[in-house]
Design an enzyme around this catalytic site. Structure first.
Site: not given
Length: 366
Positions: A15, A75, A94, A96, A118, A268-269, A300
């Protein structure tokens, strides 16, 4: 503002944070965009597309990080990028952080103004998480069905069955955006679906909008334990914004599952909602533990990067514009929505859930 878009280097991540159309809008708003060469190739965008939109193309990430006042990613930064972050730099991606204490400490030490997609909240919605939650939920049911195949270690049951045969039974934990999307796809494949949540109002909504053969149930440990032995696929989508996901299926509970059944951990993140989960990649998406196939890919939506990039950029671009217009310094005064997105600033942590996960003192915005 000078905005940098580096190429994603997390394994199997294709991405890109901003499309060429997004670059054009940001440039027209008076910003300067620096894009690393090749950053959009995995999503079908070429350097020429970004150049034509007004971006400067640079051959390496180091130059992007060195020149940019704000880094926009998909990410979270990983180890090779830690040293590229600069003191006082703004990061929007993101994050996390509840599942990554090392990165949390790096962002604090570097005094990065880190805003996360997020945790950005608007009237109890998470608008920058929702697009990827929808994609991940749909992927979860597809991949659960694929890996139920015998050649993947599954028990060899077709999700929708065939005339005169049983259908797969799918349990979905969590009725949010991802859970709803997973239920829609699983039901569309012809599986027998049960979706669980602890929000009664949400369950009423799901009953109204999902196909009639999707069962809604209130989620308790007892209910999960009763349904689990009959399940062929379990999709975990539970979310506590910014915090670690609760472990709804323990390692011990694997013993009551059918050998060859599949666990898909969309959470899972955020550390995963199955005790036996550990992050996997698209190249090696599964592992088998106690006879149960685990699909725990940490990105994913990266499997379908063009769809995911458009969906993500459509949602994030208005907020990127605002952050570029105001800068990270006290942007929340003019746009309070950014208070929920702020994780670290000037060496301090501002996300309570992350602080609780790592035992770090949390500051409060004045």
């Amino acid at each position: 503002m000078i905005i940098g878009v580096p190429k994603e280097i997390k394994t199997d991540e294709f991405r890109v944070a901003i499309t060429p159309a997004g670059v054009r809008e940001l440039v027209q708003a008076g910003n300067r965009l620096i894009v690393e060469s090749g950053t959009g190739e995995g999503s079908g965008f070429h350097d020429a597309d970004y150049r034509d939109a007004g971006a400067v193309i640079t051959p390496d990430a180091a130059e992007v990080f060195a020149k940019a006042e704000m880094i926009v990613k998909v990410k979270e930064p990983i180890a090779p990028e830690y040293d590229l972050l600069r003191n006082g730099q703004t990061l929007f991606t993101y994050l996390h952080l509840a599942a990554d204490k090392v990165l949390t400490e790096v962002l604090m030490q570097k005094e990065v103004a880190a805003f996360s997609y997020e945790t950005l909240s608007v009237e109890e919605r998470l608008p920058l998480l929702e697009p990827m939650s929808e994609v991940a939920g749909k992927i979860a049911s597809l991949m659960g069905s694929v890996h139920l195949g015998r050649y993947h270690g599954g028990l060899g049951l077709l999700a929708g069955g065939a005339v005169g045969t049983e259908r797969a039974r799918v349990m979905i934990l969590g009725g949010g955006v991802a859970g709803k999307a997973a239920a829609e796809v699983a039901a569309g494949l012809g599986a027998e679906v049960t979706i669980l949540d602890i929000n009664i109002e949400r369950l009423h909504y799901l009953k109204d909008v999902l196909p009639p053969h999707v069962t809604t149930m209130y989620s308790t440990l007892e209910t999960i334990s009763q349904i689990l032995p009959q399940c062929d696929i379990v999709v975990g989508t539970v979310l506590i914004p910014g915090a670690k996901a609760p472990k709804l299926i323990t390692r011990e509970m694997l013993g009551i599952m059918k050998p060859g059944s599949v666990l898909v951990d969309v959470s899972i993140d955020q550390g995963g909602c199955f005790e036996s989960s550990r992050p996997t990649t698209h190249s090696e998406p599964t592992f088998i533990e106690e006879g149960i196939v685990h699909y725990c890919v940490a990105n994913m939506p990266g499997a379908y990067p063009r769809t995911s990039t458009f969906a993500l950029s459509n949602a994030t671009l208005p907020y990127v514009k605002l952050l570029a217009k105001e800068g990270s310094k006290e942007v929340w005064e003019h746009y309070p929505v950014f208070k929920s997105a702020l994780n670290t600033y000037e060496g301090k942590l501002y996300n309570a859930a992350v602080g609780a996960a790592h035992g770090i003192e949390v500051s409060i915005l004045s």
